[in-house]
Design a protein around this motif. Structure first.
Motif, PDB file in Angstrom:
ATOM      1  N   VAL A 457       0.810  -1.198  -0.119  1.00 30.96           N
ATOM      2  CA  VAL A 457      -0.163   0.181  -0.108  1.00 30.96           C
ATOM      3  C   VAL A 457       0.813   1.233   0.150  1.00 30.96           C
ATOM      4  O   VAL A 457       0.238   2.269  -0.295  1.00 30.96           O
ATOM      5  N   THR A 458       2.073   1.197   0.518  1.00 30.88           N
ATOM      6  CA  THR A 458       3.108   2.416   0.392  1.00 30.88           C
ATOM      7  C   THR A 458       3.357   2.756  -1.087  1.00 30.88           C
ATOM      8  O   THR A 458       3.509   3.908  -1.279  1.00 30.88           O
ATOM      9  N   ALA A 459       3.415   1.803  -1.760  1.00 26.02           N
ATOM     10  CA  ALA A 459       3.531   2.179  -3.335  1.00 26.02           C
ATOM     11  C   ALA A 459       2.410   2.525  -4.105  1.00 26.02           C
ATOM     12  O   ALA A 459       2.460   2.992  -5.308  1.00 26.02           O
ATOM     13  N   GLU A 460       1.153   1.994  -3.778  1.00 27.64           N
ATOM     14  CA  GLU A 460       0.007   2.118  -4.514  1.00 27.64           C
ATOM     15  C   GLU A 460      -0.912   3.419  -4.018  1.00 27.64           C
ATOM     16  O   GLU A 460      -1.936   3.533  -4.451  1.00 27.64           O
ATOM     17  N   GLU A 461      -0.455   3.968  -3.021  1.00 28.50           N
ATOM     18  CA  GLU A 461      -1.474   5.096  -2.200  1.00 28.50           C
ATOM     19  C   GLU A 461      -1.780   5.893  -3.259  1.00 28.50           C
ATOM     20  O   GLU A 461      -2.766   6.547  -3.367  1.00 28.50           O
ATOM     21  N   THR A 462      -1.160   6.616  -4.270  1.00 30.88           N
ATOM     22  CA  THR A 462      -1.376   7.807  -4.976  1.00 30.88           C
ATOM     23  C   THR A 462      -1.818   7.218  -6.456  1.00 30.88           C
ATOM     24  O   THR A 462      -2.362   8.050  -7.202  1.00 30.88           O
ATOM     25  N   SER A 463      -1.913   5.869  -6.725  1.00 29.88           N
ATOM     26  CA  SER A 463      -2.169   5.359  -7.943  1.00 29.88           C
ATOM     27  C   SER A 463      -3.800   5.288  -7.805  1.00 29.88           C
ATOM     28  O   SER A 463      -4.665   4.945  -7.123  1.00 29.88           O
ATOM     29  N   SER A 464      -4.483   5.681  -9.352  1.00 32.56           N
ATOM     30  CA  SER A 464      -5.717   5.611  -9.556  1.00 32.56           C
ATOM     31  C   SER A 464      -5.950   4.180 -10.491  1.00 32.56           C
ATOM     32  O   SER A 464      -7.094   4.141 -10.817  1.00 32.56           O
ATOM     33  N   HIS A 465      -4.934   3.345 -10.383  1.00 27.14           N
ATOM     34  CA  HIS A 465      -5.388   1.951 -11.346  1.00 27.14           C
ATOM     35  C   HIS A 465      -6.322   1.131 -10.347  1.00 27.14           C
ATOM     36  O   HIS A 465      -6.233   1.120  -9.193  1.00 27.14           O
ATOM     37  N   PRO A 466      -7.175   0.554 -11.148  1.00 24.09           N
ATOM     38  CA  PRO A 466      -8.141  -0.211 -10.527  1.00 24.09           C
ATOM     39  C   PRO A 466      -7.452  -1.240  -9.557  1.00 24.09           C
ATOM     40  O   PRO A 466      -8.301  -1.646  -8.274  1.00 24.09           O
ATOM     41  N   MET A 467      -6.432  -1.975  -9.741  1.00 17.43           N
ATOM     42  CA  MET A 467      -6.069  -3.000  -9.093  1.00 17.43           C
ATOM     43  C   MET A 467      -5.147  -2.401  -7.850  1.00 17.43           C
ATOM     44  O   MET A 467      -5.329  -2.959  -6.573  1.00 17.43           O
ATOM     45  N   ALA A 468      -4.738  -0.989  -7.925  1.00 16.19           N
ATOM     46  CA  ALA A 468      -4.160  -0.099  -6.598  1.00 16.19           C
ATOM     47  C   ALA A 468      -5.251  -0.066  -5.791  1.00 16.19           C
ATOM     48  O   ALA A 468      -4.948  -0.075  -4.558  1.00 16.19           O
ATOM     49  N   LYS A 469      -6.412   0.355  -6.314  1.00 14.98           N
ATOM     50  CA  LYS A 469      -7.546   0.754  -5.509  1.00 14.98           C
ATOM     51  C   LYS A 469      -8.014  -0.447  -4.762  1.00 14.98           C
ATOM     52  O   LYS A 469      -8.563  -0.572  -3.642  1.00 14.98           O
ATOM     53  N   ALA A 470      -8.094  -1.633  -5.522  1.00 11.91           N
ATOM     54  CA  ALA A 470      -8.210  -3.062  -4.651  1.00 11.91           C
ATOM     55  C   ALA A 470      -7.303  -3.231  -3.344  1.00 11.91           C
ATOM     56  O   ALA A 470      -7.808  -3.416  -2.230  1.00 11.91           O
ATOM     57  N   VAL A 471      -5.919  -2.809  -3.598  1.00  7.42           N
ATOM     58  CA  VAL A 471      -4.957  -3.019  -2.452  1.00  7.42           C
ATOM     59  C   VAL A 471      -5.425  -2.030  -1.626  1.00  7.42           C
ATOM     60  O   VAL A 471      -5.425  -2.201   0.026  1.00  7.42           O
ATOM     61  N   PHE A 542      10.386  -6.441  -1.626  1.00  2.00           N
ATOM     62  CA  PHE A 542      10.899  -5.498  -0.524  1.00  2.00           C
ATOM     63  C   PHE A 542      12.586  -5.660  -0.149  1.00  2.00           C
ATOM     64  O   PHE A 542      12.767  -6.621  -0.129  1.00  2.00           O
ATOM     65  N   ASP A 543      13.149  -4.545  -0.473  1.00  2.00           N
ATOM     66  CA  ASP A 543      14.790  -4.603  -0.410  1.00  2.00           C
ATOM     67  C   ASP A 543      15.229  -5.408  -1.491  1.00  2.00           C
ATOM     68  O   ASP A 543      16.211  -6.370  -0.858  1.00  2.00           O
ATOM     69  N   GLY A 544      14.807  -5.636  -2.769  1.00  4.78           N
ATOM     70  CA  GLY A 544      15.488  -6.600  -3.529  1.00  4.78           C
ATOM     71  C   GLY A 544      15.007  -7.959  -3.894  1.00  4.78           C
ATOM     72  O   GLY A 544      15.461  -8.615  -4.417  1.00  4.78           O
ATOM     73  N   LYS A 545      13.965  -8.175  -2.693  1.00  4.46           N
ATOM     74  CA  LYS A 545      13.705  -9.558  -2.754  1.00  4.46           C
ATOM     75  C   LYS A 545      11.974  -9.932  -2.999  1.00  4.46           C
ATOM     76  O   LYS A 545      11.368  -8.791  -2.339  1.00  4.46           O
ATOM     77  N   LEU A 546      11.499 -10.476  -3.584  1.00  5.16           N
ATOM     78  CA  LEU A 546      10.178 -10.784  -3.709  1.00  5.16           C
ATOM     79  C   LEU A 546       9.645 -11.488  -2.397  1.00  5.16           C
ATOM     80  O   LEU A 546      10.106 -12.488  -1.928  1.00  5.16           O
ATOM     81  N   ILE A 547       8.583 -10.846  -1.824  1.00  6.50           N
ATOM     82  CA  ILE A 547       7.916 -11.121  -0.580  1.00  6.50           C
ATOM     83  C   ILE A 547       6.542 -11.667  -0.675  1.00  6.50           C
ATOM     84  O   ILE A 547       6.217 -12.392   0.447  1.00  6.50           O
ATOM     85  N   GLY A 548       5.833 -11.341  -1.910  1.00  4.83           N
ATOM     86  CA  GLY A 548       4.690 -12.210  -1.926  1.00  4.83           C
ATOM     87  C   GLY A 548       3.585 -11.644  -3.150  1.00  4.83           C
ATOM     88  O   GLY A 548       4.285 -10.916  -4.158  1.00  4.83           O
ATOM     89  N   LEU A 549       2.820 -12.370  -3.377  1.00  5.67           N
ATOM     90  CA  LEU A 549       1.893 -12.075  -4.759  1.00  5.67           C
ATOM     91  C   LEU A 549       0.558 -11.684  -4.123  1.00  5.67           C
ATOM     92  O   LEU A 549       0.064 -12.407  -3.009  1.00  5.67           O
ATOM     93  N   ILE A 550      -0.150 -10.858  -4.815  1.00  5.16           N
ATOM     94  CA  ILE A 550      -1.461 -10.633  -4.540  1.00  5.16           C
ATOM     95  C   ILE A 550      -2.456 -10.999  -5.728  1.00  5.16           C
ATOM     96  O   ILE A 550      -2.086 -10.405  -6.923  1.00  5.16           O
ATOM     97  N   GLY A 551      -3.458 -11.620  -5.637  1.00  2.21           N
ATOM     98  CA  GLY A 551      -4.143 -12.019  -6.645  1.00  2.21           C
ATOM     99  C   GLY A 551      -5.392 -11.331  -6.632  1.00  2.21           C
ATOM    100  O   GLY A 551      -5.922 -11.211  -5.626  1.00  2.21           O
ATOM    101  N   ILE A 552      -5.657 -10.761  -7.838  1.00  3.04           N
ATOM    102  CA  ILE A 552      -6.945  -9.721  -7.836  1.00  3.04           C
ATOM    103  C   ILE A 552      -7.582 -10.246  -8.914  1.00  3.04           C
ATOM    104  O   ILE A 552      -7.359 -10.767  -9.683  1.00  3.04           O
ATOM    105  N   GLN A 553      -9.188 -10.157  -8.599  1.00  2.00           N
ATOM    106  CA  GLN A 553     -10.161 -10.768  -9.563  1.00  2.00           C
ATOM    107  C   GLN A 553     -11.274 -10.019  -9.409  1.00  2.00           C
ATOM    108  O   GLN A 553     -11.584  -9.366  -8.526  1.00  2.00           O
ATOM    109  N   ASP A 554     -11.785  -9.637 -10.651  1.00  2.00           N
ATOM    110  CA  ASP A 554     -13.130  -8.895 -10.774  1.00  2.00           C
ATOM    111  C   ASP A 554     -14.228  -9.758 -10.600  1.00  2.00           C
ATOM    112  O   ASP A 554     -14.320 -10.825 -11.704  1.00  2.00           O
TER     113      ASP A 554
END
Length: 736
Positions: A457-471, A542-554
């Motif tokens: 959410v720190t990186a998606e806070e200002t985004s208007s993308h629908p997937m960012a809004k889901a986050v 985070f810090d150059g390493k993959l920490i997780g995946l978020i699956g989004i569906q309409d």
């Protein structure tokens, strides 16, 4: 061949051929007269083509070619490709031509029920007086012809038909064609000449009863729409320059005026909220049952209700320009958009009027009986045939409006009953258009799901993308406070980047991770699983390493699969998906919904081409979309249906039918209503023609007196109108 309207517009068929010369017919040429030279140049610019000449009147093209360099089959293929380039122009011109060919015959008289009731009361009173007293005194004594026109029933009859002289005689004067009013006038005058003044009153009375039923139906339609979304407000609070408010008439409000709206009041303008916060019920406009919160920058629409709070609104549209006024106007004007069968009925009725005069003349010469000849004028088809369609379509539109469905005209009811192909948009139509997180996968057991969302959410806070809004919505549900972070950098089409606690956070797609040299292989199997379920994936590092995946569906709309299955039972042969989404996403939806075929990664103009391609094969299409990005396709389909509609303006402009609610089962309900309406119209045709034909035969044989001929004719008209009124009681939820 080319003159047959049932042949698909773009079908090219050889009319005549000989070595090196071929004439090909195609109905599309009728609508391409302004592009003749351009199309001909497409051919003459080729070495194998000697000449090409289009004849728009006969709708064909004559092509002379070098048979050594090309063949007739190759020319046909080339012709189809060239003509298809102008498909949008052809369909646009065809629709304009259909509109211009709408019959100019007189419409059903638009009188109010109060006016008709007054006529009925005067008529019934006079008729009762004459029958009870059996007095038939005249202002002129004797048995002269003029005395027959001065009895009380005769004078009342002439007074009641006086408005018809303008339309009845005017039609004959300017077009030399009699219409139904001409026939009515002559039948009444003939009755009076024969001394049948009571029969004349009876004819008028029964005719007015039919008119009364029709006017009642029309008014019920208007009342339904107005009761659903009318403002019922005469005054509004206008904010003056010194910030004080003044109560003024709503009619005085203009664009850019600022109005204040308080708890419990109806919004009377379309505009943008300048200040304040309010909970607004927009169910009557958008169909959304859940009230929405309006803040500074939000838009409000006339007809919605402020449930709680106060706002000031800058007026953008007022009066007749508001969304609610346009909705009312569209439904009130629906009767002017006649269905093809309604236009056919009007023309057919007009063509039959001269035959009544011919029948009357033949009957008189054959029988020498003026009474029998008069029956040929009293019994006519025109009135019943016209009312059989007009009343049915009005009643159907009324019923639809009461169930939250706006139909712009009877022509769309008929088109819907003939449809065999249904085309769906995906996002916002098959799906809710509101992506949500359905899966969270951690790369390390020590990392909790909440931690992944907190970092993302720190990186998606200002985004208007629908997937960012889901986050963002998910963080709100988990009550996560957004940590302090650095500036957010957006990489278009990739993702976002920021810093948290001095370390870099990257959130985006797989390509973004690969470009950043972040290894995703450790979650490869989980990635495949999410994709197989139709989920879009957000990668979080985070810090150059993959920490997780978020699956989004309409999420799919509730009842959508059930609606599609029901639609097949209603006569829909093919169901197609057109979407701007990726092919993989489209395939999953197609499998889930049982859709026949699909096209993916389409722009709005590509959807139009897809719709026109289906239509060119002779299919009758219904396009279902959200009324915004699907507007072009909605406009070019045979019937455009906006389901729900996140933008009322766009839905109204683009669609032919607007379903205000979000339940897809209403699609099947509207098709059931259209089928029932057309069945009733066909029943009405049979009743009018059958009953009146029987009356003409019996009258000519001398079995049926003039009075009972009038009763039989007008009773048939009342019968078909009453049959049409059954649609007012149609239950759209149960389909009965």
């Amino acid at each position: 061949m080319a003159l047959n309207k049932n042949i698909p517009l773009f079908k090219c068929s050889v009319i005549h051929t000989m070595p090196g010369r071929v004439r090909v017919g195609c109905r599309a040429f009728q609508y391409l007269s302004k592009l003749n030279s351009k199309i001909e140049k497409n051919f003459t610019g080729m070495r194998a083509i000697k000449s090409a000449k289009i004849n728009n009147i006969t709708r064909n093209i004559l092509i002379c070619y070098d048979k050594r360099l090309t063949s007739q089959d190759e020319i046909l293929i080339l012709l189809r490709e060239i003509v298809s380039k102008y498909s949008i122009t052809v369909y646009k011109n065809e629709r304009g031509d259909i509109g211009r060919r709408i019959s100019q015959v007189k419409e059903v008289r638009e009188e109010s029920t109060e006016d008709i009731l007054k006529r009925v009361a005067v008529n019934a009173g006079t008729l009762s007086y004459s029958l009870i007293t059996k007095q038939n005194w005249s202002l002129i004594s004797g048995t002269s012809m003029f005395s027959k026109f001065t009895t009380i029933p005769a004078l009342i009859s002439i007074g009641l038909i006086a408005p018809l002289f303008k339309t009845g005689i005017g039609s004959f004067r300017y077009s030399l064609k009699p219409n139904a009013d001409t026939l009515t006038i002559i039948s009444i005058i003939s009755s009076l000449l024969l001394g049948k003044d009571v029969s004349a009153l009876t004819i008028i009375l029964l005719s007015d009863v039919a008119e009364l039923l029709t006017a009642y139906t029309m008014e019920k339609t208007r009342d339904s729409i107005k009761n659903m979304i009318d403002l019922n407000e005469e005054y509004v609070w206008k904010q003056l320059e010194d910030k004080t408010v003044k109560r003024v008439s709503i009619k005085s409000i203009k664009e850019k005026d600022i109005v204040a709206i308080h708890t419990g009041e109806k919004v009377c303008v379309d505009g943008k909220v300048l200040s304040g916060v309010a909970v607004v019920d927009e169910a009557s406009i958008t169909g959304e049952f859940e009230p929405s919160v309006k803040r500074t920058g939000s838009y409000v629409f006339a007809g919605s209700i402020v449930k709680n709070g106060n706002v000031t609104v800058a007026t953008e549209k007022a009066g007749d320009n508001t969304v609610v006024s346009r909705i009312i106007h569209l439904v009130e004007e629906a009767a002017s958009k006649k269905a093809p069968i309604q236009d056919y009925a009007d023309k057919f009725a007009s063509y039959l009027v001269p035959f009544n005069f011919a029948f009357a003349a033949l009957t008189y010469f054959a029988t020498k009986s003026a009474f029998k000849a008069l029956n040929m004028l009293i019994i006519d088809y025109s009135c019943g045939i016209k009312l059989s369609t007009a009343t049915a379509f009005s009643a159907a539109i009324n019923t639809a409006v009461r169930n939250g469905v706006l139909i712009k005209g009877g022509n769309y009811i008929e088109s819907l009953s003939k449809a065999d192909t249904l085309i769906f948009d995906k996002t916002g139509t098959l799906t809710e258009g509101r992506p949500q997180i359905v899966s969270i996968v951690s790369a390390d057991k020590t990392i909790k799901e909440e931690d992944i969302i907190k970092i993302a959410v720190t990186a998606e806070e200002t985004s208007s993308h629908p997937m960012a809004k889901a986050v963002m919505r998910k963080s709100g549900q988990l009550d996560i406070r957004i940590p302090k972070h650095g500036d957010i950098i957006t990489y278009v089409g990739r993702g976002n980047e920021t810093t948290l606690e001095g370390k870099i956070v990257k959130v985006g797609n797989k390509a973004f991770m690969e470009e950043s040299n972040i290894d995703t292989s450790q979650l490869e199997s989980e990635e495949e699983m999410l994709i197989s379920r139709g989920e879009s994936i957000i990668y979080v590092s985070f810090d150059g390493k993959l920490i997780g995946l978020i699956g989004i569906q309409d999420k799919m709309r509730d009842n959508m699969r059930k609606a599609i299955n029901n639609l097949r039972h209603k006569g829909i042969d093919e169901i197609i998906l057109l979407t701007g989404d990726l092919k993989e996403q489209a395939e999953i939806v197609v499998d889930k919904m049982g859709i026949d075929s699909y096209e993916a990664e389409l722009l709005p103009e590509n959807k139009v081409q897809a719709v026109l391609k289906v239509q060119s094969q002779g299919s009758k299409t219904v396009m279902v979309g959200d009324g915004i990005n699907d507007a072009p396709a909605l406009a070019y389909a045979n019937v455009g249906v906006a389901l729900g509609g996140s933008s009322t303006d766009a839905a109204l402009e683009a669609s032919d039918i607007s379903i205000q609610g979000n339940d897809p089962m209403m699609l099947t309900s509207v098709i059931e209503l259209s089928n029932k309406t057309m069945n009733i119209v066909r029943q009405n045709f049979g009743l009018v023609i059958g009953i009146n034909s029987l009356g003409l035969v019996l009258s000519a044989a001398g079995v049926l007196p003039v009075f009972w001929g009038a009763v039989l004719h007008n009773s048939s008209t009342i019968l078909v109108v009453s049959n049409s009124l059954r649609l007012l009681f149609h239950n759209m939820e149960r389909g009965i």
